[in-house]
Write an enzyme that holds these catalytic residues in place. Sequence first.
Site, PDB file in Angstrom:
ATOM      1  N   LYS A 117       0.822  -1.205   0.000  1.00 22.69           N
ATOM      2  CA  LYS A 117       0.000   0.000   0.000  1.00 22.69           C
ATOM      3  C   LYS A 117       0.861   1.262   0.000  1.00 22.69           C
ATOM      4  O   LYS A 117       0.443   2.309  -0.511  1.00 22.69           O
ATOM      5  CB  LYS A 117      -0.947  -0.026   1.206  1.00 22.69           C
ATOM      6  CG  LYS A 117      -2.007  -1.124   1.112  1.00 22.69           C
ATOM      7  CD  LYS A 117      -2.910  -1.119   2.317  1.00 22.69           C
ATOM      8  CE  LYS A 117      -4.047  -2.122   2.156  1.00 22.69           C
ATOM      9  NZ  LYS A 117      -3.575  -3.490   2.029  1.00 22.69           N
ATOM     10  N   GLU A 192      -1.294   5.921   8.584  1.00 19.46           N
ATOM     11  CA  GLU A 192      -2.025   6.767   7.641  1.00 19.46           C
ATOM     12  C   GLU A 192      -2.953   7.683   8.428  1.00 19.46           C
ATOM     13  O   GLU A 192      -3.461   7.319   9.497  1.00 19.46           O
ATOM     14  CB  GLU A 192      -2.825   5.890   6.679  1.00 19.46           C
ATOM     15  CG  GLU A 192      -3.534   6.633   5.576  1.00 19.46           C
ATOM     16  CD  GLU A 192      -4.213   5.665   4.619  1.00 19.46           C
ATOM     17  OE1 GLU A 192      -3.653   5.422   3.540  1.00 19.46           O
ATOM     18  OE2 GLU A 192      -5.288   5.141   4.969  1.00 19.46           O
ATOM     19  N   HIS A 227     -13.331  -2.409  10.708  1.00 14.89           N
ATOM     20  CA  HIS A 227     -12.823  -1.976   9.407  1.00 14.89           C
ATOM     21  C   HIS A 227     -13.106  -3.002   8.308  1.00 14.89           C
ATOM     22  O   HIS A 227     -12.468  -2.989   7.259  1.00 14.89           O
ATOM     23  CB  HIS A 227     -11.319  -1.693   9.470  1.00 14.89           C
ATOM     24  CG  HIS A 227     -10.942  -0.749  10.564  1.00 14.89           C
ATOM     25  ND1 HIS A 227     -11.272   0.589  10.545  1.00 14.89           N
ATOM     26  CD2 HIS A 227     -10.285  -0.953  11.733  1.00 14.89           C
ATOM     27  CE1 HIS A 227     -10.822   1.165  11.651  1.00 14.89           C
ATOM     28  NE2 HIS A 227     -10.229   0.257  12.380  1.00 14.89           N
ATOM     29  N   GLU A 280      -6.457   2.455  -1.713  1.00 12.31           N
ATOM     30  CA  GLU A 280      -5.661   1.333  -2.205  1.00 12.31           C
ATOM     31  C   GLU A 280      -6.294   0.772  -3.460  1.00 12.31           C
ATOM     32  O   GLU A 280      -7.449   1.086  -3.796  1.00 12.31           O
ATOM     33  CB  GLU A 280      -5.577   0.229  -1.142  1.00 12.31           C
ATOM     34  CG  GLU A 280      -6.930  -0.345  -0.755  1.00 12.31           C
ATOM     35  CD  GLU A 280      -6.860  -1.247   0.457  1.00 12.31           C
ATOM     36  OE1 GLU A 280      -5.855  -1.165   1.196  1.00 12.31           O
ATOM     37  OE2 GLU A 280      -7.789  -2.033   0.667  1.00 12.31           O
ATOM     38  N   ASN A 282      -7.214  -2.930  -4.811  1.00 15.44           N
ATOM     39  CA  ASN A 282      -7.302  -4.359  -4.528  1.00 15.44           C
ATOM     40  C   ASN A 282      -7.170  -5.113  -5.842  1.00 15.44           C
ATOM     41  O   ASN A 282      -8.043  -5.019  -6.709  1.00 15.44           O
ATOM     42  CB  ASN A 282      -8.632  -4.695  -3.841  1.00 15.44           C
ATOM     43  CG  ASN A 282      -8.652  -4.235  -2.405  1.00 15.44           C
ATOM     44  OD1 ASN A 282      -7.715  -4.480  -1.658  1.00 15.44           O
ATOM     45  ND2 ASN A 282      -9.699  -3.537  -2.010  1.00 15.44           N
ATOM     46  N   ARG A 284      -7.702  -7.885  -7.184  1.00 18.34           N
ATOM     47  CA  ARG A 284      -8.437  -9.148  -7.138  1.00 18.34           C
ATOM     48  C   ARG A 284      -9.924  -8.864  -7.255  1.00 18.34           C
ATOM     49  O   ARG A 284     -10.349  -7.706  -7.314  1.00 18.34           O
ATOM     50  CB  ARG A 284      -8.174  -9.847  -5.805  1.00 18.34           C
ATOM     51  CG  ARG A 284      -8.494  -8.947  -4.603  1.00 18.34           C
ATOM     52  CD  ARG A 284      -8.363  -9.664  -3.292  1.00 18.34           C
ATOM     53  NE  ARG A 284      -8.381  -8.763  -2.141  1.00 18.34           N
ATOM     54  CZ  ARG A 284      -9.464  -8.240  -1.587  1.00 18.34           C
ATOM     55  NH1 ARG A 284     -10.654  -8.509  -2.111  1.00 18.34           N
ATOM     56  NH2 ARG A 284      -9.380  -7.443  -0.538  1.00 18.34           N
TER      57      ARG A 284
END
Length: 646
Positions: A117, A192, A227, A280, A282, A284
């Site tokens: 990330k 972050e 989350h 981010e 992903n 997939r």
Amino acid sequence: MRITKLLVANRGEIACRVMRTARDLGIRTVAVFSDPDERARFVAMADEAVRLPGNAATDTYLRGDLIVDAARRTGAEAVHPGYGFLSEDAAFSRACEDAGIVFVGPPASVVEAMGSKLEAKRLMAAAGVPVLPGATVDAADEVGYPLLVKAAFGGGGRGMRVVTSPHELADAVDSAQREAASAFGDGTVFLERFVERPRHVEVQVFADQQGSVVHLFERECSIQRRHQKIVEEAPCVALDDAQRGELCEAAVSAAKAIGYVNAGTVEFLLDEEDRFWFLEVNTRLQVEHPVTELVTGLDLVALQLAVAQGEPLPPEVYAVPMSGHAIEARVYAEDVAAGYLPVSGTLHRFRIPEHVGVRVDAGYAAGSVVSPFYDALLAKVIAWAPTREAAVQRLSSALASAELHGPVTNRDLLVRVLEDDDFLAGRIDTGFLERLAPVDDGPRARVVAHHAIAAALAARAERRAYSPLARGIPAGWRNVGPAMQPEVFEEGDVRVEVRLELASVRVDGVEREVRVFDARPDAVDVEIDDGRRRYSVQRVGDTVYVDSSLGASALHVVDRFPVVEEDAAPGSLLAPLPGSAVQVAVVVGQRVTAGDVLVVLEAMKMEHTVRAPFDGTVTEVRVELGEQVDSGDVLVVVEPGEGGDA
């Protein structure tokens, strides 16, 4: 290259989902499975299956070498990684490529770039996509508090901790690193900026090997616990057409900047000023991909397989409209009241109705065992309708009428979310569940009373069914007059006593108006007071599961002659769930203060911390590092007060 045999390097509902499309395309499938999954539904669906010896993910589904070997031995030309496990592991993607096996996803170079990330944020900033400030763990002051500790690899909310002050940072980093290493095989974390009350919005992108990139609109994923998303929908009600266009174009730009191929998701935070920030990529398929499938009419797994075979994106993806509204709820085996603790056990009944406009993607069935070793996601229930209001109503109805017997689930929480006024009005953000109104216990007592009556009637019907001489004799009859037949049921703090008499029913000593139309061991049709309903009943041991239009209950049958057992010693800290001890932080004689970490358990890829409830001294430590414990086992005994060795 044509794919004729596909190895699915995953488990549960995503393995079933991929195999379903592969079967429709005439592609044979291979499953890999751990020892706890040997009787799992996805194994039975596959044409072939290869055992991965062991229980833990690190010994099985995270062993890329074993999976590549399984593909070689079975002649599978391609591997579909699903999501989680090795789906975003560049080394695994490269190992597939080196072995001449097609990896159904982006090339290893892209997985590697987006797998970190930190690297992803750097590349997105260079491409002009807005990113949140971030730093390594030794530069917290550069980020400021509150901040987020995040796993650099993987996703799904694992390896993520909110930190509000400097003294919390070290424990949060240690915990996140262990959890990330267990779930993804890499414990790297970073910091972050934490955005207050954001909406989580993501864009589905697709790219072929010829360089074409498209977006398939956005999904709203703001309803989260730990989350991790539990409710997702499309479209996002917070965006107008102009904002949607800007967001989706940013996602396409991000995909082009990294040379993306296959299905991917670009995730953003939308702040209270309607600014979006890159989170981010992903690399997939996402858990929530069915939401996009229902509003576009596309099969994303079929598109993945086509792109993996070198085919260009079909013409329909360039002009596909977003039709209606779709919403998905994730059904987990977890105890919401205990802080979303995952639970394990046997599913004695597992029925989720697929009404018109409702789709169920499940990895479990009646008789399946929910293992403590993996994620506790049982099923995804997805509804589509022309409007958001209608889609939500369809989903809520399907969940409310589901029969889920065995491990406790989050079904009731999901229904509460879907019926909440703020949710229905679209006033949501990632902290929504923390503000959700608590359950009103008043109506619950009435439901338990009705269900207890149904359970008692079903029990009487069962006794009569297995006692031929009693079939023609009124229940409770004795030649010395009618005897009472008391039964006591409990659910949580609610306790109900039901007495069946010859012509009446008493609940907690009060006679109720009850008219029985039909009573069988598994179903009761009865009018209680002024309402007639049909109750579905299943008894397993000392638990009676009752489902009706009022809801669901799991009633404990109270033993009339209970065996008295010794309680654990005062100060005993018990295991909240089955798991493995990944940290034992104290020794006998050590003084502790309230809130100190005593033991950390890992279960279902999540960490659960047992802390000291008060100041005192550790007098016993009954668990060792790496030991597997059961729910209720004594881990540590703490004696209140001071004393012992420093």
